[in-house]
Design an enzyme around this catalytic site. Structure first.
Site, PDB file in Angstrom:
ATOM      1  N   CYS A   1     -19.505 -33.541 -41.556  1.00 53.66           N
ATOM      2  CA  CYS A   1     -18.825 -34.812 -41.307  1.00 53.66           C
ATOM      3  C   CYS A   1     -18.977 -35.059 -39.809  1.00 53.66           C
ATOM      4  O   CYS A   1     -20.023 -34.743 -39.232  1.00 53.66           O
ATOM      5  CB  CYS A   1     -17.376 -34.779 -41.781  1.00 53.66           C
ATOM      6  SG  CYS A   1     -16.393 -33.400 -41.133  1.00 53.66           S
TER       7      CYS A   1
ATOM      8  N   ASN B   1      -6.407 -40.596 -46.829  1.00 55.50           N
ATOM      9  CA  ASN B   1      -6.599 -40.837 -48.255  1.00 55.50           C
ATOM     10  C   ASN B   1      -7.923 -40.205 -48.662  1.00 55.50           C
ATOM     11  O   ASN B   1      -8.991 -40.773 -48.433  1.00 55.50           O
ATOM     12  CB  ASN B   1      -6.614 -42.339 -48.563  1.00 55.50           C
ATOM     13  CG  ASN B   1      -6.815 -42.613 -50.043  1.00 55.50           C
ATOM     14  OD1 ASN B   1      -6.509 -41.775 -50.881  1.00 55.50           O
ATOM     15  ND2 ASN B   1      -7.368 -43.780 -50.358  1.00 55.50           N
ATOM     16  N   ILE B   2      -7.867 -39.025 -49.236  1.00 58.14           N
ATOM     17  CA  ILE B   2      -9.073 -38.315 -49.633  1.00 58.14           C
ATOM     18  C   ILE B   2      -9.377 -38.664 -51.085  1.00 58.14           C
ATOM     19  O   ILE B   2      -8.575 -38.359 -51.979  1.00 58.14           O
ATOM     20  CB  ILE B   2      -8.893 -36.793 -49.479  1.00 58.14           C
ATOM     21  CG1 ILE B   2      -8.462 -36.464 -48.062  1.00 58.14           C
ATOM     22  CG2 ILE B   2     -10.179 -36.053 -49.836  1.00 58.14           C
ATOM     23  CD1 ILE B   2      -7.910 -35.075 -47.898  1.00 58.14           C
TER      24      ILE B   2
END
Length: 222
Positions: free
Chosen positions: A142, A117-118
């Site tokens: 990241c 879920n971005i």
């Protein structure tokens, strides 16, 4: 991100962005790790995992550790965009403070498919920081420099008018066997219209630069 219910049942979303103002201290020499020297005793620079240059003043990588600090010092960074939600490690925080580097933390959970879920609003806010040249030179990272970083860079490429096939090629070079269809779908559907008013004067932002870098006639215009 919090979701709050206002009067009349209206829903509003609040994005929480951690911005750590740099405390400028005298630049300190990071104690080198023994593996950072060659056979002649010369200190070696060790880039973080998946390190690469994105554009003038913009770099990407996986999560830096102590062995990478000397290399990062050589970049003269002003800012770091971290896309991980976990608290920033103390050693990294001290490195940023001692070098006057500002941290922008946009926490995106590192989920696996099919549970990816971005958050589009978070990517949009990160892009605003990324496009502001006052924050350059800047490092995006990241955990591995693949998925979350790849999505942010992919959306930047759309703003730079890269063709979709080239955006996906770049994403896949870094994600390799871990490439996700959901990430590429997110990039494809990401609407850059609300960001086109922002100034973007670094190299690949100009249409001719994108054509020189990606001259293939099979490109899909975005």
């Amino acid at each position: 991100m919090r979701v709050n219910e206002g009067e009349g049942g209206d829903m509003c979303r609040t994005i929480e962005v951690a911005i750590v103002e740099p405390q400028v201290l005298p630049a300190t020499k990071i104690s080198p790790v023994m593996d950072n020297f060659d056979s002649n005793g010369e200190e070696l620079y060790i880039p973080p995992l998946n390190f690469a240059m994105v554009d003038n003043g913009i770099f990407r990588s996986g999560f830096p550790d102590v062995a990478n600090f000397t290399f990062l010092q050589s970049l003269g960074l002003r800012s770091v965009i971290c896309l991980c939600p976990e608290p920033y490690p103390e050693a990294n925080t001290q490195f940023l403070k001692s070098n006057g580097i500002q941290l922008f933390q946009f926490g995106i959970e590192g989920c696996k498919e099919p549970f990816v879920n971005i958050p589009e609003d978070t990517i949009r806010e990160a892009l605003k920081v990324l496009l502001d040249e006052k924050n350059h030179p800047l490092l995006i990272h990241c955990k591995r420099g693949k998925h979350r970083t790849g999505c942010l860079v992919g959306c930047l490429r759309k703003l730079q008018k890269w063709c979709l096939s080239s955006v996906f090629d770049e994403y896949q070079r870094f994600a390799a066997a871990k490439a996700r269809v959901s990430d590429q779908r997110f990039i494809e559907l990401f609407d850059v219209a609300s960001l086109k008013h922002l100034p973007m004067s670094f190299s690949c932002s100009k249409r001719i630069g994108a054509r020189l870098l990606h001259p293939t006639s099979s490109c899909q215009r975005l």
